[in-house]
Motif scaffolding. Structure first.
Motif, PDB file in Angstrom:
ATOM      1  N   TYR A 111       0.849  -1.184   0.000  1.00 15.99           N
ATOM      2  CA  TYR A 111       0.000   0.000   0.000  1.00 15.99           C
ATOM      3  C   TYR A 111       0.892   1.244   0.000  1.00 15.99           C
ATOM      4  O   TYR A 111       2.103   1.158   0.222  1.00 15.99           O
ATOM      5  CB  TYR A 111      -0.926   0.019   1.231  1.00 15.99           C
ATOM      6  N   ALA A 112       0.306   2.397  -0.247  1.00 12.60           N
ATOM      7  CA  ALA A 112       1.074   3.642  -0.339  1.00 12.60           C
ATOM      8  C   ALA A 112       1.579   4.086   1.027  1.00 12.60           C
ATOM      9  O   ALA A 112       0.851   4.061   2.012  1.00 12.60           O
ATOM     10  CB  ALA A 112       0.210   4.736  -0.945  1.00 12.60           C
ATOM     11  N   VAL A 113       2.865   4.469   1.086  1.00 12.71           N
ATOM     12  CA  VAL A 113       3.457   5.008   2.310  1.00 12.71           C
ATOM     13  C   VAL A 113       4.000   6.422   2.109  1.00 12.71           C
ATOM     14  O   VAL A 113       4.263   7.126   3.074  1.00 12.71           O
ATOM     15  CB  VAL A 113       4.571   4.087   2.869  1.00 12.71           C
ATOM     16  N   ASP A 114       4.213   6.837   0.864  1.00 13.02           N
ATOM     17  CA  ASP A 114       4.640   8.194   0.497  1.00 13.02           C
ATOM     18  C   ASP A 114       5.818   8.707   1.335  1.00 13.02           C
ATOM     19  O   ASP A 114       5.715   9.709   2.035  1.00 13.02           O
ATOM     20  CB  ASP A 114       3.476   9.177   0.598  1.00 13.02           C
ATOM     21  N   ILE A 115       6.943   8.036   1.258  1.00 14.28           N
ATOM     22  CA  ILE A 115       8.170   8.461   1.926  1.00 14.28           C
ATOM     23  C   ILE A 115       8.985   9.273   0.927  1.00 14.28           C
ATOM     24  O   ILE A 115       9.215   8.827  -0.198  1.00 14.28           O
ATOM     25  CB  ILE A 115       8.959   7.242   2.444  1.00 14.28           C
ATOM     26  N   ASP A 116       9.417  10.465   1.329  1.00 10.74           N
ATOM     27  CA  ASP A 116      10.099  11.368   0.406  1.00 10.74           C
ATOM     28  C   ASP A 116      11.499  10.895   0.038  1.00 10.74           C
ATOM     29  O   ASP A 116      11.848  10.831  -1.125  1.00 10.74           O
ATOM     30  CB  ASP A 116      10.189  12.778   1.002  1.00 10.74           C
ATOM     31  N   GLN A 117      12.323  10.628   1.026  1.00 12.22           N
ATOM     32  CA  GLN A 117      13.718  10.284   0.773  1.00 12.22           C
ATOM     33  C   GLN A 117      13.895   8.777   0.886  1.00 12.22           C
ATOM     34  O   GLN A 117      13.930   8.232   1.989  1.00 12.22           O
ATOM     35  CB  GLN A 117      14.614  11.029   1.745  1.00 12.22           C
ATOM     36  N   ILE A 118      14.044   8.142  -0.280  1.00 10.08           N
ATOM     37  CA  ILE A 118      14.102   6.678  -0.286  1.00 10.08           C
ATOM     38  C   ILE A 118      15.453   6.133  -0.704  1.00 10.08           C
ATOM     39  O   ILE A 118      15.740   4.968  -0.454  1.00 10.08           O
ATOM     40  CB  ILE A 118      13.017   6.091  -1.211  1.00 10.08           C
ATOM     41  N   SER A 119      16.305   6.966  -1.308  1.00  8.60           N
ATOM     42  CA  SER A 119      17.593   6.445  -1.775  1.00  8.60           C
ATOM     43  C   SER A 119      18.668   6.658  -0.714  1.00  8.60           C
ATOM     44  O   SER A 119      18.566   7.539   0.137  1.00  8.60           O
ATOM     45  CB  SER A 119      18.008   7.113  -3.079  1.00  8.60           C
TER      46      SER A 119
END
Length: 155
Positions: A111-119
């Motif tokens: 499901y969507a979690v919308d985390i900005d900084q993923i790298s």
């Protein structure tokens, strides 16, 4: 909804049904960007550069699952799989020779979690919030530095 015409049926028959955000799915090993909690590039996976951060992310996201790029040799994925097994995180190898992506590992949710900084690069560049507060406190009153440290020590 608009009615399908003959051309639409022919297109579906020849190429299959269109998937939404197909380029996004190709990049993130079959999932959407909004579902991604953390990614490592192929280079980071092969050099084991992001193992410490991956471990921290696995602790932070115990209900997520890992998608591994099947174009990477098993010997390079051994450490990541061992970490996933240690934290009981399910992992799947995605082998799609047609899709070319630089992503080697994706920590994702269904499901969507919308985390900005993923790298890894974005996370390493972001200063930790506690360090920022400590610097502001030192800069605001340098004479109070030792006293506040002693207070924090005894609390």
């Amino acid at each position: 909804m608009s009615k399908k015409n003959v051309d639409d049926y022919l297109q579906e028959g020849m190429y299959g049904t269109r998937l939404p955000n197909e380029s996004e799915r190709k990049m993130y090993l079959g999932t959407f960007r909004e579902r991604v909690a953390f990614v490592l590039t192929i280079g980071e996976v092969m050099s084991n550069k992001g193992l410490a951060e991956l471990e921290r992310q696995l602790k932070q996201h115990p209900k997520a699952k890992i998608l591994l790029n099947g174009n990477i040799s098993y010997s390079f994925l051994k450490e990541e799989k061992a970490l996933a097994d240690r934290f009981s995180i399910p992992h799947t190898t995605v082998s799609n020779q047609e899709n070319d992506t630089e992503i080697g590992l994706v920590l994702t949710y269904p499901y969507a979690v919308d985390i900005d900084q993923i790298s890894l690069k974005d996370i390493e560049e972001k200063p930790a919030p506690k360090e920022k507060e400590d610097e502001e406190e030192k800069n605001s009153n340098p004479s109070k530095g030792i006293v506040s440290k002693l207070k924090n020590f005894f609390h």
